[in-house]
Each structure stands twice: as structure tokens, then as C-alpha cells.
Design an enzyme around this catalytic site. Structure first.
Site, short mmCIF file in Angstrom:
data_model
loop_
_atom_site.label_atom_id
_atom_site.label_comp_id
_atom_site.label_asym_id
_atom_site.label_seq_id
_atom_site.Cartn_x
_atom_site.Cartn_y
_atom_site.Cartn_z
N ASP A 1 -2.89 -2.87 -1.70
CA ASP A 1 -3.94 -3.20 -2.67
C ASP A 1 -5.28 -2.55 -2.34
O ASP A 1 -6.18 -2.58 -3.16
CB ASP A 1 -4.13 -4.72 -2.72
CG ASP A 1 -2.96 -5.43 -3.37
OD1 ASP A 1 -2.04 -4.75 -3.86
OD2 ASP A 1 -2.95 -6.67 -3.37
N ARG B 1 2.93 1.85 -30.72
CA ARG B 1 2.78 0.55 -30.09
C ARG B 1 1.65 0.56 -29.08
O ARG B 1 1.22 1.60 -28.60
CB ARG B 1 4.05 0.20 -29.29
CG ARG B 1 5.19 -0.28 -30.11
CD ARG B 1 6.40 -0.47 -29.18
NE ARG B 1 7.57 -0.86 -29.96
CZ ARG B 1 8.82 -0.61 -29.60
NH1 ARG B 1 9.06 0.04 -28.48
NH2 ARG B 1 9.83 -1.01 -30.35
N GLU C 1 -4.54 -8.14 5.93
CA GLU C 1 -5.63 -9.05 6.27
C GLU C 1 -5.15 -10.15 7.21
O GLU C 1 -5.77 -10.41 8.24
CB GLU C 1 -6.21 -9.63 4.96
CG GLU C 1 -7.61 -10.15 5.05
CD GLU C 1 -7.62 -11.59 5.56
OE1 GLU C 1 -6.59 -12.25 5.48
OE2 GLU C 1 -8.69 -12.02 6.05
N ARG D 1 5.81 -0.49 -4.20
CA ARG D 1 5.72 -0.51 -2.74
C ARG D 1 6.89 0.18 -2.07
O ARG D 1 6.96 0.24 -0.84
CB ARG D 1 5.55 -1.92 -2.20
CG ARG D 1 6.64 -2.90 -2.55
CD ARG D 1 6.31 -4.34 -2.09
NE ARG D 1 5.43 -4.42 -0.97
CZ ARG D 1 4.27 -5.08 -0.95
NH1 ARG D 1 3.86 -5.72 -2.01
NH2 ARG D 1 3.54 -5.11 0.11
#
Lengths: 341, 341, 341, 341
Positions: free
Chosen positions: D127, D162, D102, D274
Site C-alpha cells: 500500500d 459502460r 507497519e 500482490r
């Protein structure tokens, strides 16, 4: 001191880690310099050498293949030992590290012991058929790829209620078939050391099928059914007497289908098993062997190779390691059989 | 004969393959029957048992975790040996195979040798810190996952010209850090057995940075820098005197950045290392250990465990295996250091 | 409302995620109940049905294959629509979700539109050759496995200075070859839609070789060289006029070696591409399609199937989707060619 | 024509494939030459440029990171557009391809539209939060790594009964959490777009626990529970009012344990997502975007970027793409909720 290094014979995962280990140890600890030899013995005979600084080996331990290239050139071809001596003198090589399989090491042993050339070795065989070492690097990666492949093939076999015959490497020995077959839960494992009959294979297949499983048969490429004429089989003559075009899996699959009535497919893993990034296990083993080979070269331990014994890297006389094939022993075969069917 | 089987302590890749190997061998060869014990010693103390036929173990050798469940319940809690004897009698259990780490095996040894309970063992520790065996299953998988993770982290570190500090398992020993660090080509490896100073770490980082590399630091969770007060460090007090919330990687990373000027990030692999499908290596080792444990149970070799010696599965007295931690020896540390910086 | 669900035709990664998505949405949101149909249309014709509660689908979205089994039984065999109607009435099935490829959906469309049976569909084809949807599930996994395999094969090709011909799935279309070839950086990509001559293939191979690369050729199984008689080729007659035993890769490899002088090997990936755990992409797509199929069934949108359009799941008339093969368009082929050679 | 190319902002899988695609198309089809710009805008401002021939990009499409390096340098810092114009003129750059997120694209749009600089773009964000494109490259790889990690963590969670809270990337949007959560069969998915209360999270956990499952909670790093003061939370203040040292997973895990009584662990995947080799999907998408960016540069389509629409690569005005965050829409959230609990 200047050390030449080469990879010879079929490639396998871990070669680059051996190279890196040898160079790093040689340069950093022993103050040696390294020369890369292109494509195995060919590079030494044809004087295709190049400088190999530490920058050339950085970051390569996780990469498959060999940065040096490889070939099947025989050390006694094209000038042989005399030519090698000449090239080594001209290029100032004080030692050669030869990384290779049975053929390479047999050649290296002879060069060291009969010709007096300064050669040390690192054993390499994906098939794990070399004596004098617990395991050879590349084997763990090949077994891992075979296991993962069988895991994949199982799901499609189960969906179609099929039998799947998977051919893995192993021309003379069944180590990959044994390990991958045990790891992946195969119902039949077929290895050259212990031939079984086609009927026995079908028994295992039926047993698995009767329990609702999709029968998985793992076969080493060098397996010959007990009821086949080995002399014919190993020369690539199919069961129909005509030249065999596929592998042994392609030959066994239709026999299984015919006798058991279970739809059967075959898969030949082939070159997939020798490519790609080595497992962490193979990278560690390779790196340690490479470092030890540098020590051998610096110490002038000609005719010796680095090998694995338990968790230790030890040295072994090459000539002793290559005189017999390391076959799957009866104890391991008996252990495996408990899980079949 | 009826054999109970349990997994106790932290889980790890390979447990299911041990269970399958034990059941298959026990049922097929020895004609035994099996009872699953829920959640380790707890199941035996609270009588949570269930039948475990071969159909219950089929196809599980490639699955992570344990189908039996596990817990850290101590064998001398809640009724202890007396209660166990009671439950075993009521349920007709002639033997128990206990699969677990140092604590589990110490308990099993005591139950066998002091209480006369029919217990045999299989050693399990991802950290590889148990004596009496060359390797423990789960370790190869953990080292493989750590190596693959470092491979991944390296590319992002290189793009940003950063240093990356990766924390792997190893509370008391540095085996995973050693193997993953060697396999992934780390520039610094920090293990509990051989503390180094923060300055030494920074030297390694600077050396890598100066050669144009993105420095990779692999640290075992139990490492404490030489220049830190160990008593404080191991109790989770950070360098600033306040409770430490992250791991040792989170503590070291800012120190490196501050002293070297290299932007530094940390990554804690944590539970990722103990989950998922075991490697082919671990599946083979686990299966063989499980089969051998069945033999031990049938022979009544109480107090013994199955373990790996070279390429053989042998038996070892549990009490001998648990009395000392298997640390990384100096020779392996010296070997590693050649590759650092 | 009771919904039957079946998988039909060749299996593929993602089938189980579709089933889970359909059952979870149907039960939780629509209050429906589910019946599993064994082995595609066969189960419906032979009344092999079983209850399929949500507990039966838990944890299956990451598993390859299909828990329902599959077969290639034709819906108009063995009693056909009349028999289906009978079985559905007897078992109280108000709808059937048919998950399958071109053949399955053509059958489902006909059952819905001509016979008035309450059938909706989910498109499945690993080859990605179905119209009416941007992608089909299973394709991403197959392309991923092919890509990973080519990555592996490349390292061994490079070490030996060989050309490697890799055969991937795609009987009528070249989507897998196109995507895997682009992802793995192949030097030649051969697809059924755009036949090229053997000489063109050799040009690409020479071009790569001349730049020092190990030429990688990816070929879809349905490719026929332009200079071969297609009528013969597709009937499995080899270039030598005798029945072809291997795939197209086995046929092309020796031609390349002969004409270019580059040692050439072939690898046929086969069933490996359809097995194993689906990629995350395929699991998401499959889950969403399954959920949408439940909606179609509840709404009574007979003859419709769920499909992907951009990022949306939409509905499409099955009859419209199956009337033409989705081939690789010229624009994608031109885009690919830029990268070849 | 000479085209400069740069990668800017956080790195991600696929950058190298974009670079290779752009260079191959530009050189081969358009006859352009390429200049690599070191570390994003910094290289352009500080004149760190280097020649980028096709040999420099060969074999890189499968490698993570970026061979160009990256930084977060702002285009309006250090001389800004005027300085860029100067450097471009001096080095003969006729166009710049800016690959970034962006911030990078907003800068590139302004440079093109306000300053008249010849800049085109390729959108990059792991993302997946950028408008104007169906997906961004790197996202598929991140979702795949997260899915594989959750698959691993599930087995250890199940063995210990768990709950596992897994934190994935997504500061402002929940795309990775949504896809990985759906692919891995999570019982709770927490995303910034749709805050839920701690009590709602515990409901999902209890529901899974009550059905005998080990509850898996996937949380995007930017999620804030509805009942927390967002102003505080986003500034890294923990629930106890002190600076938060771990991520949101570390904060939520103890709350779940406290309220539900289910032992709970957390895992933060962080940089792992990443790094490493891109998936086949991302390699194809990246390669195609890179090729299209070359076309844009050659055509002089300043201010435009290449983007994905359905299965097509189209062009979009950068200024339009960066003016709003692409959030998970309500329809996708509702679809997801059906599978939770």
C-alpha cells in the site's frame, strides 16, 4: 515399467509442460516410473541418467527451457544404438520418450524401426515446419513474442516516420513471419516459400508510406530476395559479396532505404523468441502431448509420436512425419497478400 | 456492392481484427464498400450507420473491444426484419456481416433463412461454446489472461500456505476453466458439464496440501456442486438460503476452509478476461475469419458463417452451428482429471 | 495564452503522457490553448503546426511513441531563432514546451537564455543520463523490457548450458545495464563508466559456470573492454581491425567462448527498448512532468524544466542540467559488483 | 556471524529479491552465514529454522511470494521476546533481519529498543503507507498490475458504453489508486484520505460520459463516500444496512448507475495485485534494501531499517517510521484532480 525421457535439439517453450504431462500420466495412471536423460541422446549414450519422480516436475509447466537439458548429439554417434541398448538394459529402461524436432524424430524413427529400440516421440519445432501435426508447441509462444515485439517497434517507427524490418525465426519456412505479420498488421511479409524481388518489397513499403504509415516489414531468417543468388545468400554472403555478419534484415534494410528514401532500421529478434514462459495455448498443447506420449510408451507403440489434429491428440508414425517439411501453402500466402502494402 | 458490418452481444478480444480483415479483403479484392452499423442490431433498426473506409480500420487488429460498439438489442424488436429491410434499402446495403454469439447468429440465421435478408456471420464467444467451429476467437485471450492471473495468485497462496479459488468465465461450459486449469497446473477444476461434490473438491485440496502445495481451485462461473440444489443455485441463492451476492468462488471458498482446515481465499476474474489486446493466436484467427466473411457476403452465401476447422477457415450453415452448445466432452474431462489433486 | 509543444530527438515511452498532462493542465486550469509542433524543431522552423485540443490527447498516456512526431533537426539550422520568432508571432504562440534529451534541452536553454525565446523544457532520455533529475521517463520502461528479455533469454541459455551476452542501450552511461542486470540477476554487468578487462569478464563467466549457472552478461552498447583501444572501439572497428558490423555484444561473445570454452550467444535488444506502452511508473512520472511544464509556461519560467526530486516534481534551470552527463557513481557500481560472478 | 532472516505479514512482490540481496551481500562481503526463519515470528518462537546458503536464493529475485513463508503471528505471543532470545541463543543467531509492514516493524522496533534483541528491518507494504521511505517495494508492481487491468477493462467498457468501477488495494491510503488512476487515465479516483460525495463521483462520471468516454472509476478499498456513515461503512455494513458482502466497488457501482443512468459494472482486483513477478523497479529496490539490511546487521545497527530516499538507500530508525501512516498529501490530490472528470 520404467520410462526414460529426453529433450533434444534446440530448446523451446513448452518442453517442461510435455515432461510434466508425461510423468504425471505415466506415474498416476500407468504406475510407471521415470528416468530423466541428461541433454538428449548424449545422456543416453554417456549414461547420464537420474531419477525423475513427480516431485521433480511439479510447477514446471509455466517455465521456459527444459529441466532435462538438451544438446545436438546425434543418436548414431558415440556407440550409437548398441550403446543405448546397453545403457537402457543396465538402467532398466523399458521405453524412451524423445521430444525433439525433425532431426531428433528422424533418429528416433530409425532407432525404433530399424534397430528395434522402444522409442516413441513428441514433435517439437518452434518453426512449425513438421508434418503430421497441425501445430507444434513453442510456435504459438514464438509468434506471440514476435507479435508483441512488432507492436513495440511500430510505435518508435511511427514517431520517426521510419520503416522497420523485423527478422523472425524460420530458416526453411515462414510460419512465424506469416502469423506474426498478420497479427501485428505488417505491410510486407517475406518468407522462404515465396521469394519476392527487392522491388516488390519496396512497392509494399512505398504503398504503406504513401498512406502515412510507418512501413513494417517482417522477414523470416531464411528468406532470400528473388533477385539474389540463392546459392550465395544462404551461405551468408552479403549483397556486397563479403561475408554477411548480421541477418537478412540487416541486409534488406539499407536496400529499402536506398530505393525508397524511407529511413529504415532493422531488428533481429533471435533467441528472444525461444525463451521464457510458454503461452497458455502452448502449455495446454504440450501437457496433452506429454500425456499421450506416456500412453504410447505404455502401449509399446514404438515409432509413433503424439500429434495435434484439429482439437484432438492423435498418434502418427514418426517416419511419415519427418519425410517432408511443412511449408506455408499457397492458399495461406494468397490470403496474407491481401493485407500487404 | 456495399456491405454493412456489426458486432452484437458481449464484446471480446478479436472483434476489431475481424472488422479489419473483412474491410481490407472486401475493399481490396472485391471492390466493395463498407458501412459500420452502430451497436449491433440496434444500429440497423434505428438507422445508425456510418461510412467505414479502410482508413477507419487501420491499426486496430491489436486493440480490444469493438470500434462499432455493441448492444444486446434483439433483431426482432423495434420493427424487426421489415424495418431492417427498409433501412438497408435506403442506405444501399447489399449484405450484412453479423459478428456475434449464439443469440446473434440464431437471429442472423433466421433473418437469412426465414426473412430472406442477405446476412452472413462470424461466430464470437469467449466461452468457446459454439458448435460448428474448432475454436472461437477471444477464447484464447481469455484463457491466457486467466492462466496469467492464476500464475500470479499462486505465489501469494504459497507464501501464506493458503488455498485459492479462482472463478473464470463459463456460464454453461467449462472450456476456459479446463484450459486455464491445465495451463496453470490447478489442483481442482470445476466445470458445469461434470459436477462433483463438495467432498470431492476437498479431497483434491487435501491431496495437494498434503504434498506441500498451495491448492489452486479453478471454477467456471456456471459450476454447481453435485450436492447442491441446482434449481436454487443457478438462481443465485447461496448455500445459506439467502441471495448470493458474490460468485460461485465466494461460495465454495468458505466451504473448503471449513472442511479442510486450509485457509482459503477467492478471486473472481470477471471482466478482466474479456478486455485488452487479443493474443497473436486470436488476432490471426479473427483476421482470417473476417476475410472469409467478406467472401461469403460477396458470394451471397446468406445464412452461412466463417469458421475454423483444423487449420482451415471453412463455411458452415449458421442454423446448424447454433442448435447445440459445444460442451467439454468426457474425453477431455478424463484427460484433465489425471492432473488434479 | 497559446502554448506550442514539441518532442525532439529519439522517441521514448512516456512522451504522449507528457503531452496529455501538459494539455490537460494547461487547458483546464490555466485556460490556455495548445498548438502541436510537428517533428521537433523542424515543425517550428518550417511552420508545421496544428491545433491540439484536449480531444486530441485523450487516451494517449498508455501509447508508446509521440503523436507529434520527432526529428533530430537542430534549432539553429534553417533560419534558427529568428525564423522561430517569426513563426511563433505569426501563429500566436506565447510559449513553447520542448520535450527532449541533452541536445534538445541545450538548444532550448540557449534559445531561452541567449535569444530570449519563451521556452521551457521536460527532460527525456531513455538512458537516464541527464543531470538535474533523479530519473527521466522512459528509463523505467526500457529497464523493464530489458529485464523481461533477459528473463526469457536465461531459460534458453540454461537449457543449452550456454553463456548469453545481452546488449542494452546506453551509449555513454550504464544505467539500463545496471538496473536490468541487477533485476534479472546477471553474472556480469559491463558499463562504460567502469571498463573491465576481457579477462575479468571471463572470470565472472567461469565463476557462474562453475556453480552450474548459465552465465548472463549484460553489456551497455557504449562499453569498451579495458584491454581494447578505445579510440578504435568507439569508431566501430572490431577486434579484428575491420569495421564492426554488429554491436559490442557480438564482439564480446566469441571472445568469451574462446577463452572460457563456454558456448556463447549474443542478443542485441536495440529498438525494442524504446517502443511500446510505458510502464505505470513512467506514465505517472510523465503525466506529472507534463502538468508541471504547463505551469512553467504559464508562469513564464523561461529556461526552466520540470524534473523529479525524490517524490516531488521540482523546477531546474535547463542550462544547469545539460552541462554534465549523469554517470553511474562508484557507490552504485560497488553495490552491483557484490552480485556479480 | 549468523544472521536469521524472516518475512512477516502479508506477502508482496519483491520479498525474494530482498532475501537474495541480503544473503549474497552477507555471505560474500561480510562472511556471514544465514538462517531462514519459517513464517515470520512464528518460526522464531517455534524454532522452525533452516540453513539458508547462497544456493538456496539463486534465481529467486524475479519470483513472487516468499521462499521463507509468512504469517501474522505476533512477536509477543507464545513466549515472546524471552522465547526468541532462547531460540536465538540455541541456534547461534547473532542478528535477525525482519522484513515486514507497519506491525512487523513496530514489533521489531520494540524488540530492539525495549528488549535489546539484535533486530534490524526492511520495510514492506504494498500500500506504500509506511513513513521513513520514499516508496516501499511491492507498490510499483501492484500499481503496474492495477494499471494493466484498468487498460483491459477500459476496452470492454467502451464497447458497451459502460462505466467501470475498479477496486484496488489501499485500506487506509490511496497510493495505488492515485498512481494507477493517473497512469490509466481514470475519470474518477476515490481515496480514503479525501472522501468525496456520491454526487461528486456522479459528476465526474457524467462529465466523462458527456465527452463520449466510458467512465473509469478507480476506488481504493478503504474509501468511504463523504455522505456515508463511516462508522458503519468501515464495519462492512452496506448502504442497505445489511452486511456488505462485496467490496466498496460493488456498493458504489449501482449508485452510479441509478443516479447517472450509465450502465455500470464493478471489478475487484484483490489478490492479483500482490502476486506474481515483481517489476524491474521493485526488483532493484528490493535487492538494494536487502543488501543494505545485511550491512545493518553486521554493524549491529539494532532498531534501524534500510529505506529509500531519492535514489539512495539510507538507514532510518524503525520506531520513527511506524508512528504515522504515510498518507497521500493534499498537493498530490490536487494534482490528480486536474485530470478527473
Amino acid at each position: 515399467m520404467r520410462i526414460g525421457i529426453m529433450t533434444s535439439g534446440g530448446d523451446g517453450p513448452g518442453l517442461n509442460a510435455v515432461i510434466r504431462g508425461a510423468v504425471r500420466k505415466g506415474v498416476r495412471v500407468h504406475g510407471a516410473e521415470f528416468t530423466g536423460i541428461r541433454d538428449g541422446w548424449r545422456g543416453l549414450l554417456e549414461d547420464e541418467l537420474f531419477d525423475l519422480p513427480t516431485t521433480a516436475v511439479r510447477g514446471i509447466s509455466g517455465r521456459g527451457g527444459t529441466i532435462l537439458g538438451t544438446s545436438r548429439t546425434h543418436p548414431y554417434s558415440g556407440g550409437g544404438p548398441a550403446r543405448m541398448r546397453e545403457v537402457m538394459a543396465a538402467r532398466g529402461l523399458d521405453a524412451v520418450i524423445a521430444i525433439g524436432g525433425e532431426g531428433t524424430l528422424a533418429g528416433a524413427a530409425r532407432l525404433a524401426e530399424e534397430e528395434g529400440l522402444p522409442v516413441v516421440g513428441v514433435p517439437k519445432t518452434i518453426d512449425n515446419d513438421l508434418g503430421g501435426t497441425d501445430y507444434t508447441f513453442g510456435f504459438d509462444t514464438a509468434a506471440a513474442i514476435a507479435t508483441e515485439s512488432i507492436d513495440r517497434l511500430r510505435t518508435t517507427a511511427e514517431s520517426h516516420h521510419r520503416c522497420m524490418v523485423v527478422e523472425v525465426m524460420g530458416r526453411h519456412v515462414g510460419w512465424i513471419a506469416l502469423h506474426a505479420g498478420m497479427a501485428a498488421g505488417a505491410h510486407a511479409v517475406l518468407i522462404p516459400e515465396f521469394p519476392v524481388s527487392t522491388e516488390k518489397i519496396c512497392e509494399w513499403v512505398r504503398s504503406a508510406r504513401d498512406r502515412g504509415r510507418a512501413p513494417i516489414v517482417v522477414v523470416a531468417e531464411g528468406f532470400v530476395p528473388e533477385d539474389r543468388d540463392e546459392a550465395v545468400a544462404v551461405h551468408g554472403i552479403g549483397a556486397d559479396g563479403r561475408p554477411r555478419l548480421g541477418g537478412i534484415a540487416d541486409e534488406i534494410a539499407p536496400l529499402i532505404e536506398e530505393r525508397t528514401g524511407v529511413e529504415t532500421r532493422s531488428a533481429v529478434l533471435g533467441h528472444l523468441q525461444r525463451g521464457g514462459s510458454p503461452t497458455a495455448y502452448d502449455r495446454v498443447l504440450s501437457t496433452r502431448l506429454g500425456m499421450a506420449a506416456s500412453d504410447l510408451a505404455v502401449e509399446g507403440a514404438w515409432g509413433q509420436m503424439a500429434s495435434l489434429h484439429g482439437t484432438d491428440i492423435v498418434r502418427v508414425r514418426m517416419a511419415d512425419a519427418v519425410d517432408r517439411l511443412k511449408r506455408v501453402p499457397l492458399s495461406r500466402w494468397e490470403e496474407m497478400q491481401v493485407l500487404l502494402g
